[in-house]
Design a protein around this motif. Structure first.
Motif, mmCIF file in Angstrom:
data_model
loop_
_atom_site.group_PDB
_atom_site.id
_atom_site.type_symbol
_atom_site.label_atom_id
_atom_site.label_comp_id
_atom_site.label_asym_id
_atom_site.label_seq_id
_atom_site.Cartn_x
_atom_site.Cartn_y
_atom_site.Cartn_z
ATOM 1 N N TRP A 55 4.475 -5.642 8.589
ATOM 2 C CA TRP A 55 3.930 -4.822 9.716
ATOM 3 C C TRP A 55 2.346 -5.646 10.003
ATOM 4 O O TRP A 55 2.117 -5.897 11.322
ATOM 5 C CB TRP A 55 3.719 -3.523 9.512
ATOM 6 C CG TRP A 55 5.182 -2.875 9.542
ATOM 7 C CD1 TRP A 55 5.230 -1.436 8.719
ATOM 8 C CD2 TRP A 55 6.103 -2.840 10.420
ATOM 9 N NE1 TRP A 55 6.634 -1.030 9.091
ATOM 10 C CE2 TRP A 55 6.736 -1.613 9.985
ATOM 11 C CE3 TRP A 55 6.670 -3.656 11.443
ATOM 12 C CZ2 TRP A 55 8.391 -1.590 10.767
ATOM 13 C CZ3 TRP A 55 7.740 -3.603 11.881
ATOM 14 C CH2 TRP A 55 8.727 -2.471 11.869
ATOM 15 N N MET A 56 1.687 -6.009 8.885
ATOM 16 C CA MET A 56 0.546 -6.614 9.265
ATOM 17 C C MET A 56 0.965 -8.030 9.748
ATOM 18 O O MET A 56 -0.239 -8.386 10.787
ATOM 19 C CB MET A 56 -0.293 -6.775 8.036
ATOM 20 C CG MET A 56 -0.934 -5.486 7.596
ATOM 21 S SD MET A 56 -2.197 -5.266 6.443
ATOM 22 C CE MET A 56 -0.925 -5.308 4.871
ATOM 23 N N LYS A 57 1.920 -8.720 9.496
ATOM 24 C CA LYS A 57 2.068 -10.051 10.164
ATOM 25 C C LYS A 57 2.344 -9.746 11.511
ATOM 26 O O LYS A 57 1.845 -10.627 12.480
ATOM 27 C CB LYS A 57 3.257 -10.627 9.334
ATOM 28 C CG LYS A 57 3.890 -12.097 9.893
ATOM 29 C CD LYS A 57 5.036 -12.476 9.147
ATOM 30 C CE LYS A 57 5.416 -13.792 9.715
ATOM 31 N NZ LYS A 57 6.120 -14.620 8.995
ATOM 32 N N GLU A 106 5.103 7.654 -13.672
ATOM 33 C CA GLU A 106 6.071 6.550 -13.250
ATOM 34 C C GLU A 106 5.116 5.413 -12.676
ATOM 35 O O GLU A 106 5.446 4.189 -12.979
ATOM 36 C CB GLU A 106 7.192 6.870 -12.370
ATOM 37 C CG GLU A 106 8.350 7.227 -13.011
ATOM 38 C CD GLU A 106 9.294 8.497 -12.786
ATOM 39 O OE1 GLU A 106 10.387 8.597 -13.199
ATOM 40 O OE2 GLU A 106 8.901 9.082 -11.729
ATOM 41 N N TYR A 107 4.203 5.827 -11.998
ATOM 42 C CA TYR A 107 3.262 4.826 -11.317
ATOM 43 C C TYR A 107 2.454 4.132 -12.606
ATOM 44 O O TYR A 107 2.407 2.857 -12.704
ATOM 45 C CB TYR A 107 2.171 5.315 -10.428
ATOM 46 C CG TYR A 107 1.249 4.179 -9.930
ATOM 47 C CD1 TYR A 107 1.824 3.007 -9.427
ATOM 48 C CD2 TYR A 107 0.178 3.958 -10.430
ATOM 49 C CE1 TYR A 107 1.049 2.029 -8.798
ATOM 50 C CE2 TYR A 107 -0.826 2.659 -10.123
ATOM 51 C CZ TYR A 107 -0.081 1.777 -9.340
ATOM 52 O OH TYR A 107 -1.036 0.928 -8.997
ATOM 53 N N GLN A 108 2.081 4.627 -13.624
ATOM 54 C CA GLN A 108 1.439 3.972 -14.913
ATOM 55 C C GLN A 108 2.302 2.989 -15.249
ATOM 56 O O GLN A 108 1.764 1.965 -15.758
ATOM 57 C CB GLN A 108 1.011 5.135 -15.784
ATOM 58 C CG GLN A 108 0.173 6.115 -15.438
ATOM 59 C CD GLN A 108 -1.344 5.534 -15.236
ATOM 60 O OE1 GLN A 108 -1.641 4.235 -15.555
ATOM 61 N NE2 GLN A 108 -2.205 6.206 -14.421
ATOM 62 N N GLY A 117 -3.551 -7.735 -10.301
ATOM 63 C CA GLY A 117 -3.423 -7.583 -8.963
ATOM 64 C C GLY A 117 -4.167 -6.575 -8.031
ATOM 65 O O GLY A 117 -4.332 -5.438 -8.879
ATOM 66 N N SER A 118 -4.595 -6.721 -7.177
ATOM 67 C CA SER A 118 -5.154 -5.717 -6.349
ATOM 68 C C SER A 118 -4.859 -5.775 -4.583
ATOM 69 O O SER A 118 -4.814 -7.100 -4.182
ATOM 70 C CB SER A 118 -6.733 -6.158 -6.192
ATOM 71 O OG SER A 118 -7.477 -5.580 -5.139
ATOM 72 N N GLY A 119 -4.911 -4.676 -4.056
ATOM 73 C CA GLY A 119 -4.670 -4.579 -2.725
ATOM 74 C C GLY A 119 -5.791 -5.492 -1.837
ATOM 75 O O GLY A 119 -5.406 -5.855 -0.741
ATOM 76 N N GLY A 124 -1.939 -10.081 4.646
ATOM 77 C CA GLY A 124 -2.149 -9.409 5.923
ATOM 78 C C GLY A 124 -3.600 -8.725 6.030
ATOM 79 O O GLY A 124 -4.291 -9.056 7.097
ATOM 80 N N PHE A 125 -3.905 -8.039 5.075
ATOM 81 C CA PHE A 125 -5.065 -7.081 5.341
ATOM 82 C C PHE A 125 -6.294 -8.048 5.285
ATOM 83 O O PHE A 125 -7.330 -7.774 6.232
ATOM 84 C CB PHE A 125 -5.299 -6.265 4.129
ATOM 85 C CG PHE A 125 -6.232 -5.084 4.374
ATOM 86 C CD1 PHE A 125 -6.069 -4.234 5.275
ATOM 87 C CD2 PHE A 125 -7.552 -5.128 3.806
ATOM 88 C CE1 PHE A 125 -6.936 -3.070 5.447
ATOM 89 C CE2 PHE A 125 -8.596 -4.214 4.142
ATOM 90 C CZ PHE A 125 -8.192 -3.100 4.852
ATOM 91 N N ARG A 126 -6.329 -9.094 4.575
ATOM 92 C CA ARG A 126 -7.248 -10.296 4.537
ATOM 93 C C ARG A 126 -7.789 -10.772 5.782
ATOM 94 O O ARG A 126 -8.597 -11.176 6.250
ATOM 95 C CB ARG A 126 -7.257 -11.274 3.470
ATOM 96 C CG ARG A 126 -7.711 -10.585 2.062
ATOM 97 C CD ARG A 126 -7.118 -11.631 1.139
ATOM 98 N NE ARG A 126 -8.006 -12.557 0.689
ATOM 99 C CZ ARG A 126 -8.962 -12.846 -0.155
ATOM 100 N NH1 ARG A 126 -9.007 -11.604 -1.097
ATOM 101 N NH2 ARG A 126 -9.796 -13.434 -0.477
ATOM 102 N N PHE A 187 -6.005 8.707 -0.264
ATOM 103 C CA PHE A 187 -5.411 10.065 -0.764
ATOM 104 C C PHE A 187 -4.322 9.460 -1.784
ATOM 105 O O PHE A 187 -4.107 10.308 -2.839
ATOM 106 C CB PHE A 187 -4.952 10.843 0.371
ATOM 107 C CG PHE A 187 -5.920 11.619 1.047
ATOM 108 C CD1 PHE A 187 -6.573 12.850 0.278
ATOM 109 C CD2 PHE A 187 -6.380 11.343 2.382
ATOM 110 C CE1 PHE A 187 -7.341 13.618 0.943
ATOM 111 C CE2 PHE A 187 -7.330 12.400 2.870
ATOM 112 C CZ PHE A 187 -7.867 13.501 2.263
ATOM 113 N N LEU A 188 -3.931 8.540 -1.288
ATOM 114 C CA LEU A 188 -2.796 8.036 -2.085
ATOM 115 C C LEU A 188 -3.193 7.650 -3.476
ATOM 116 O O LEU A 188 -2.467 7.996 -4.739
ATOM 117 C CB LEU A 188 -1.865 6.650 -1.616
ATOM 118 C CG LEU A 188 -1.065 6.104 -2.475
ATOM 119 C CD1 LEU A 188 0.152 6.912 -2.771
ATOM 120 C CD2 LEU A 188 -0.494 4.954 -1.672
ATOM 121 N N ILE A 189 -4.232 7.102 -3.772
ATOM 122 C CA ILE A 189 -4.991 6.629 -4.744
ATOM 123 C C ILE A 189 -5.298 8.034 -5.734
ATOM 124 O O ILE A 189 -4.848 8.173 -6.998
ATOM 125 C CB ILE A 189 -6.145 5.963 -4.675
ATOM 126 C CG1 ILE A 189 -5.747 4.354 -4.386
ATOM 127 C CG2 ILE A 189 -7.152 5.720 -6.036
ATOM 128 C CD1 ILE A 189 -6.915 3.529 -3.814
#
Ligand code: HEM
Length: 253
Positions: A55-57, A106-108, A117-119, A124-126, A187-189
């Motif tokens: 979507w970012m692309k 499960e996320y852990q 790795g980091s968002g 795309g975001f960059r 909020f997700l975090i």
């Protein structure tokens, strides 16, 4: 039995013309093989991130067109394409919520797979956060300076809801939706690793709040404050009640 039956179909799909055009064979191999997933949520985790990159692309590609159409002042084109960008931004926020169906445990387990790795490394975001500066430069030249006008005139003293105003508001919408995405992500975090934790780079998660407060087009936000102050001069900061004094007394009694 069912897992085996359908996993095998998923991993060896029949590719006809539809799949060939869309390169489904490559696309469907962009996720870990099903038997290598650390748990059942990892597929969702990878797909949500991959879809967001796509979507970012598309958003960046669309914004390149927006920049070119603004340079030639083809305003109807700009407005239609900005609508597409806004829809993409809303989808990005909404689709991120899928990950709230994943349990913290499960996320852990998934987190152990991510290295450091980091968002913030999202390709795309960059790129996306670089574009607003160009959007502003082009808008400012073609819709403000070349027309010998000002933001104040567009919004207030000569307000006529013209294309300068509508495009300015589409930039405001873009800015607001980007902020909403960043808050939604917080909020997700909060839901998964908690706000008092640290990223895989060791940075406090709380630092993301300053990004979420960032405004890319401060002039377009500032005009609202200026208008409230200017209009407020006629009635002051604290106004008289519009309820007749007697009626107020009756209610209170
Ligand atoms: C369980 C899900 C998620 C968790 C726990 C999470 C966690 C984090 C953390 C801790 C950071 C800060 C990184 C740092 O300081 O280096 C971050 C940044 C970021 N993440 Fe996520 N994230 C998740 C899902 C997503 C998704 C689905 C996207 C989709 C695009 C995403 C995009 C980003 C972006 C763009 C940043 C940089 C944000 C900014 O600079 O404001 N994240 N994430």
């Amino acid at each position: 039995m069912y897992r085996q039956k359908y996993s095998s179909l998923l991993e060896n799909p029949e590719i006809l013309d539809y799949g060939a055009y869309l390169q489904c064979d490559t696309l469907l191999q962009c996720q870990k093989p099903l038997d290598k997933l650390c748990n059942s949520d990892e597929l969702q985790f990878q797909i949500v991130h991959q879809v967001e990159e796509l979507w970012m692309k598309l958003m960046i590609f669309t914004l390149i067109d927006v920049l070119e159409y603004m340079q030639t002042e083809q305003s109807h084109r700009v407005i239609s394409l900005m609508k597409r960008v806004h829809m993409l931004q809303k989808m990005m926020s909404e689709q991120m919520d899928l990950l709230e169906t994943m349990s913290p445990k499960e996320y852990q387990q998934i987190r152990l797979q991510l290295g450091n790795g980091s968002g913030q490394e999202s390709p795309g975001f960059r790129i996306l956060v670089k574009i607003p500066a160009d959007l502003w430069t082009v808008f400012n030249k073609h819709y403000i300076q070349d027309r010998n006008t000002t933001i104040e005139a567009i919004y207030d003293s000569q307000y006529q809801h013209d294309d300068s105003y509508v495009i300015a508001e589409s930039l405001v919408e873009f800015d607001e939706l980007l902020q909403k995405f960043r808050w939604q992500h917080l909020f997700l975090i909060q839901r998964t690793i908690g706000m008092e934790s640290h990223s895989l780079k060791g940075r406090p998660v709380d630092l993301l709040k300053s990004g979420a407060r960032n405004q890319f087009f401060p002039e377009l936000w500032q005009i609202r404050n200026q208008m409230t102050d200017a209009w407020g001069q006629s009635y002051g900061k604290v106004r008289d009640s519009i309820v007749p004094k007697q009626a107020t007394g009756t209610q209170a009694g």
